[in-house]
Enzyme design. Structure first.
Site, PDB file in Angstrom:
ATOM      1  N   GLU A   1      -7.970  -5.971   5.394  1.00 28.21           N
ATOM      2  CA  GLU A   1      -7.967  -5.616   3.968  1.00 28.21           C
ATOM      3  C   GLU A   1      -6.844  -6.326   3.223  1.00 28.21           C
ATOM      4  O   GLU A   1      -7.011  -6.717   2.068  1.00 28.21           O
ATOM      5  CB  GLU A   1      -7.804  -4.091   3.834  1.00 28.21           C
ATOM      6  CG  GLU A   1      -9.034  -3.340   4.302  1.00 28.21           C
ATOM      7  CD  GLU A   1      -8.734  -1.927   4.760  1.00 28.21           C
ATOM      8  OE1 GLU A   1      -8.212  -1.764   5.881  1.00 28.21           O
ATOM      9  OE2 GLU A   1      -9.007  -0.986   3.999  1.00 28.21           O
TER      10      GLU A   1
ATOM     11  N   ASN B   1       0.875  -1.171   0.000  1.00 28.84           N
ATOM     12  CA  ASN B   1       0.000   0.000   0.000  1.00 28.84           C
ATOM     13  C   ASN B   1       0.913   1.222   0.000  1.00 28.84           C
ATOM     14  O   ASN B   1       1.430   1.621   1.046  1.00 28.84           O
ATOM     15  CB  ASN B   1      -0.887  -0.050   1.254  1.00 28.84           C
ATOM     16  CG  ASN B   1      -1.810   1.147   1.355  1.00 28.84           C
ATOM     17  OD1 ASN B   1      -1.762   2.056   0.519  1.00 28.84           O
ATOM     18  ND2 ASN B   1      -2.632   1.152   2.386  1.00 28.84           N
TER      19      ASN B   1
ATOM     20  N   ARG C   1      -2.793  -2.078  -3.150  1.00 26.61           N
ATOM     21  CA  ARG C   1      -4.018  -1.337  -2.867  1.00 26.61           C
ATOM     22  C   ARG C   1      -3.995  -0.058  -3.711  1.00 26.61           C
ATOM     23  O   ARG C   1      -3.017   0.682  -3.711  1.00 26.61           O
ATOM     24  CB  ARG C   1      -4.055  -0.958  -1.393  1.00 26.61           C
ATOM     25  CG  ARG C   1      -5.248  -0.083  -1.090  1.00 26.61           C
ATOM     26  CD  ARG C   1      -5.139   0.499   0.284  1.00 26.61           C
ATOM     27  NE  ARG C   1      -6.280   1.340   0.540  1.00 26.61           N
ATOM     28  CZ  ARG C   1      -6.211   2.496   1.172  1.00 26.61           C
ATOM     29  NH1 ARG C   1      -5.058   2.951   1.597  1.00 26.61           N
ATOM     30  NH2 ARG C   1      -7.291   3.201   1.377  1.00 26.61           N
TER      31      ARG C   1
ATOM     32  N   HIS D   1     -13.039   2.574   1.367  1.00 26.71           N
ATOM     33  CA  HIS D   1     -12.972   1.476   2.349  1.00 26.71           C
ATOM     34  C   HIS D   1     -13.672   0.224   1.835  1.00 26.71           C
ATOM     35  O   HIS D   1     -14.109  -0.618   2.624  1.00 26.71           O
ATOM     36  CB  HIS D   1     -13.657   1.863   3.691  1.00 26.71           C
ATOM     37  CG  HIS D   1     -12.973   2.949   4.446  1.00 26.71           C
ATOM     38  ND1 HIS D   1     -13.667   3.920   5.130  1.00 26.71           N
ATOM     39  CD2 HIS D   1     -11.653   3.212   4.643  1.00 26.71           C
ATOM     40  CE1 HIS D   1     -12.805   4.744   5.714  1.00 26.71           C
ATOM     41  NE2 HIS D   1     -11.584   4.345   5.424  1.00 26.71           N
TER      42      HIS D   1
END
Ligand code: ADP
Length: 397
Positions: A382, A7, A90, A179
């Protein structure tokens, strides 16, 4: 399969190395202050923590450093980088192009770059992470998972703003929601606990950034964040919902530029703005307990806004089987969970105060026996969703 989950932010980088078969977290970490000085907090498994402070001028050097640490003698969790079979990234904004995770190719990169005007702070850093990995590990496939993808199932009446339609068709102006990976993971866990496919679930992801999502039959049908993450709940430093008239009013009165008003609403507002104490809820709760009036008001505003969305989404779905709390505040603050559920007994929502106050790990139910709606705490994950999506997409290539 060993998947490296990345990320990449503008000056930071979070990573995890996950074995998708055993779901084991081999290592994880956070590189911060890239280009400023550099600090890397690395964890092996779930308990061994090491901090490195050294100059990290670029993201490329940050990723190279992480890869070295994963294979270095003292911190080794794999023998060689070759053991990493895929990389999952991500990406914040997938616009209307991406309804699910995809394997990266030139076309995908082009589309993510096209979406930069919708996420100017995030997409450039996310895509930089992809490009660096392609350069450092040219044979390893890359997959991108989007924060917006799960919400692409929202019906038009829930994602349009009531403004001239041409601005949707010509300028992509609409609610996207964020999200999504967390809302998907948590609602899916709830579906598994409920053992009910045609379920009505509301997920409250409450962290520094917060959003609520209505999930009907496994699909997002509405969410509180909008075109940008600014809409919806009162957050650490974001105002959430506000009369659009506030913007020109303040711009004129305080002589602010568009960038300054964006900064004001995103970074100086919310819990921080109202309390004047902090954006960190723990500190605001402490100040409220010491009698600080504005901190008390900030906490009440936060809870009332969540309650407003809960009731609105229960109405939208004609009922609610389960309410799930997740992320930093949702998983850790019994006070906020209790205040959010307070007074909703008329809707069949009854929190068990004793269960709510217990600090335990993992998924747990905190509603009373008689509560018609189940209330759960479900720690989000996640990275596991990104790793699983990556595995599923690359396993046959
Ligand atoms: P991010 O959105 O940056 O991922 P997190 O999900 O980690 O953030 O959530 C951070 C928030 O969680 C902070 O406001 C922090 O104060 C809050 N938080 C963490 N633990 C507690 C706690 N025990 N009580 C209240 N708030 C907490």
């Amino acid at each position: 399969m060993l998947v490296f989950v990345l990320n990449a932010g503008s000056s930071s980088l979070k990573y995890q190395l996950i074995d998708t078969k055993s779901k084991e977290l081999k290592a994880s970490g956070l590189v911060e202050r890239i280009g400023i000085d550099g600090i890397l907090k690395h964890e092996i498994g779930e308990d061994k923590k090491i901090t490195f402070e050294l100059p990290i001028p670029t993201h490329k050097e940050a990723i190279e450093l992480v890869l070295r640490i994963l294979t270095n003698d003292e911190t080794k969790v794999i023998n060689s980088i070759g053991e990493i079979k895929a990389i999952g990234h991500r990406v914040v904004h997938g616009g209307e192009y991406f309804k699910e995770s995809v394997i990266v190719d030139e076309e995908v990169i082009k589309k993510i770059e096209e979406l930069i005007p919708l996420a100017p702070l995030h997409n450039p850093a996310n895509i930089m992470g992809v490009k660096i990995c392609k350069e450092l590990m040219p044979k390893v496939p890359n997959v991108v998972t989007f924060d917006t993808a799960f919400h692409q199932t929202m019906p038009m009446e829930n994602f349009l703003y009531a403004v001239p339609y041409a601005d949707y068709s010509e300028h992509h102006l609409r609610k996207y929601g964020f999200h999504g990976t967390s809302h998907y993971y948590v609602s899916n866990e709830a579906v598994n606990i409920l053992k009910k496919k045609d379920s009505k679930i509301i997920v409250c992801h409450l962290g520094n950034g917060s959003s609520v999502c209505a999930v009907k039959d496994g699909k997002s049908i509405s969410t509180s964040m909008g075109l940008t993450p600014l809409e919806g709940l009162v957050m650490g430093t974001r105002s959430g919902d506000i009369d659009a008239g506030v913007i020109p009013y303040l711009m004129k009165r305080k002589n602010l530029t568009p960038d300054q008003i964006v900064d004001y609403l995103n970074k100086k507002s919310g819990i921080l703005g109202v309390s004047g104490v902090s954006s960190d809820l723990r500190e605001v709760i402490k100040a409220a307990n010491d009698g600080d009036k504005r901190s008390k008001i900030a906490i009440t505003m936060l809870c009332e806004r969540i309650k407003k969305y809960l009731c609105s989404y229960a109405g939208l779905m004609h009922g609610v089987d389960a309410i799930c709390f997740t992320a930093g505040i949702g998983e850790n603050s019994d006070l906020i969970r209790e205040k959010v559920c307070e007074g909703l007994e008329f809707m069949g929502i009854e929190i068990d105060k004793e269960k709510n106050s217990k600090r335990e790990k993992g998924n747990r139910e905190i509603s009373t026996k008689n509560s018609k709606t189940k209330i759960y705490i479900i720690p989000t994950n996640e990275e596991l969703v990104i790793a699983n999506d990556t595995y599923n997409l690359v396993k046959n290539i």
